[in-house]
Design a protein around this motif. Structure first.
Motif, PDB file in Angstrom:
ATOM      1  N   TYR A  23       0.622  -1.119   0.085  1.00 44.86           N
ATOM      2  CA  TYR A  23       0.180   0.037   0.070  1.00 44.86           C
ATOM      3  C   TYR A  23       0.928   1.254  -0.185  1.00 44.86           C
ATOM      4  O   TYR A  23       0.516   2.293  -0.636  1.00 44.86           O
ATOM      5  CB  TYR A  23      -1.015  -0.055   1.113  1.00 44.86           C
ATOM      6  N   GLN A  24       1.864   1.313   0.762  1.00 38.72           N
ATOM      7  CA  GLN A  24       2.744   2.536   0.991  1.00 38.72           C
ATOM      8  C   GLN A  24       4.109   2.426   0.345  1.00 38.72           C
ATOM      9  O   GLN A  24       4.785   3.513   0.102  1.00 38.72           O
ATOM     10  CB  GLN A  24       2.931   3.025   2.404  1.00 38.72           C
TER      11      GLN A  24
ATOM     12  N   GLU B  61      -7.569  -1.569   9.017  1.00 40.08           N
ATOM     13  CA  GLU B  61      -6.145  -2.148   8.812  1.00 40.08           C
ATOM     14  C   GLU B  61      -5.977  -3.521   9.559  1.00 40.08           C
ATOM     15  O   GLU B  61      -5.523  -4.194   9.157  1.00 40.08           O
ATOM     16  CB  GLU B  61      -4.991  -1.073   9.237  1.00 40.08           C
TER      17      GLU B  61
END
Length: 135
Positions: A57-58, A111
């Motif tokens: 995701y990051q 999350e």
């Protein structure tokens, strides 16, 4: 996973990751096991899965920065996703670690649920024991 498996998987996930950080993460895992907080193998599974999600995701850079910061501070597995969000927002790793000590740095509920499902899938695939073992 074992200590050796963790080292291999982390080097594959984050090529060139810091060896001093690796030592800190494995030392912390042994400490938590000795203190009856979490099994060492479970800690390795959780760290690997959360850093895999962060990488997804990051990006790899954020995941590597969090892992390599282990030279100074090792996050708990449940703090990694929250730390990644703060790092993405522009917080420094020093600010994040201070915040984690002072107030916590938990993942969002979404999350947390995603990490839990990913951990179950990982354990099903790798170990054949889907449920978290209690220490």
């Amino acid at each position: 996973m074992t200590n050796q498996e963790f080292r291999l998987k982390m080097r594959d996930l984050l090529p060139g990751c810091s060896e001093p950080a690796m030592e800190s993460w494995t030392k912390y895992a042994r400490h938590l096991d000795t203190e009856d907080m979490i099994f060492e193998a479970d800690f390795y599974d959780e760290i690997y899965v959360n850093l895999s999600l962060i990488k997804q995701y990051q990006g790899e850079q954020i995941a590597r920065e969090l892992f390599d910061y282990g030279e100074k501070f090792t996050f708990n597995s449940f703090e990694l996703r929250g730390a990644a969000a703060k790092l993405t927002e522009g917080w420094s790793l020093e600010e994040i670690s201070e915040h984690a000590v002072e107030f916590g740095c938990d993942a969002t509920e979404e999350e947390f649920q995603e990490s839990r499902a990913a951990l179950k899938a990982f354990r099903d695939r790798e170990h054949g024991f889907p449920e978290m073992r209690m220490k």
